[in-house]
Design an enzyme around this catalytic site. Sequence first.
Site: not given
Length: 345
Positions: A109, A131, A173, A210, A221, A225, A229, A232, A236, A251
């Site tokens: 954990r 992440k 980026e 960032k 949430e 944030r 993206n 992206h 992606h 990338h």
Amino acid sequence: MRSSTPTEPRFLPTELGLVEAVETVGLPVRLTVCDGKVYTLWKPLVDRLRQESPVITVAGGETAKSLPTARRLWKKLWQYRIDKGQAVLLIGGGSVLDLGGFCAATWKRGVPFISVPTTFIAQIDAAIGGKTGLNFKEGKNLLGVYAQPVAILGYRGFLETLPKPEVRGGWAEAIKHALIVGGDLWEKLQGVSFKEPPSMELLAELAAVKVNIVRQDPYEEKGLRHVLNLGHTLGHVWETLSLRTERPLSHGEAVAIGLLQEGYLSLPPAALEALRTLMERAGLLNPLPDFTWKAWEKALLQDKKIRDGQLRMPLLQAIGQVKVDSLPIQALREATRWYRQEVRP
């Protein structure tokens, strides 16, 4: 470890400073996971950083983020009896950090890990924010958890040995960060040389973009944030579709295509032209990989932000002004056609 406070990167000016920074974390390094190419190029430095811990080398790139590779690392965590009073040292680009962070975060954990990003993108973006994750089937980052490293330690020297496509990808980026905040940072990029990595001071400024956003919305949430993206959603798709071609896109190169295509959907003409001009100067206007619309849609539908056929994605209203909005998939088809016909036929 899981925390709502993002770990801020420290940028060290020398190899000795990097070694000392690892030592001052205060946890013994018990296992090191390192990109194989980085270990070959930087073996003397890596050997000093790892404090005599065993070193496991893995291939960089998206292929590293797989269950078989993760299983291999979990076996090593078991073999060396890694516990919460020790640290796992991760050295490499974003994929190695994603993989190693995920394995450390899911072992018992969560055991502590230290991130030493060695690519341009990792130092200003991928290493920051907590992440971690693996790819599954043809979907990027479908398996993942939030976990903050106990330290993020950057050293610009690593960037001097990057292949040119990786440097260009890092600038993509950097441009994304400048598009988000606009102002002085956007103006600074108008005068930089895209042939070289940025200065340590500019690296720190780019990384701070960032950090500041993640601090306000650590677990995505509040929707704040989501602006990270930018580029992206389609980026992606192109990264995935290029994997099986003779010349896979990095990338950053894929994100650059996504930035311009998504900019086409929302930017005023003058701002879109300014972005296109900057991308061209940076050498980031790559042709699209060969694709079928069926494969394109299959890759797009793996996006975690799709709800009822609509994509919630960040869109540029102006340089420095981003709004998260819903778009039908058909709009992204139109952006793809525009790029293929008008930018890189």
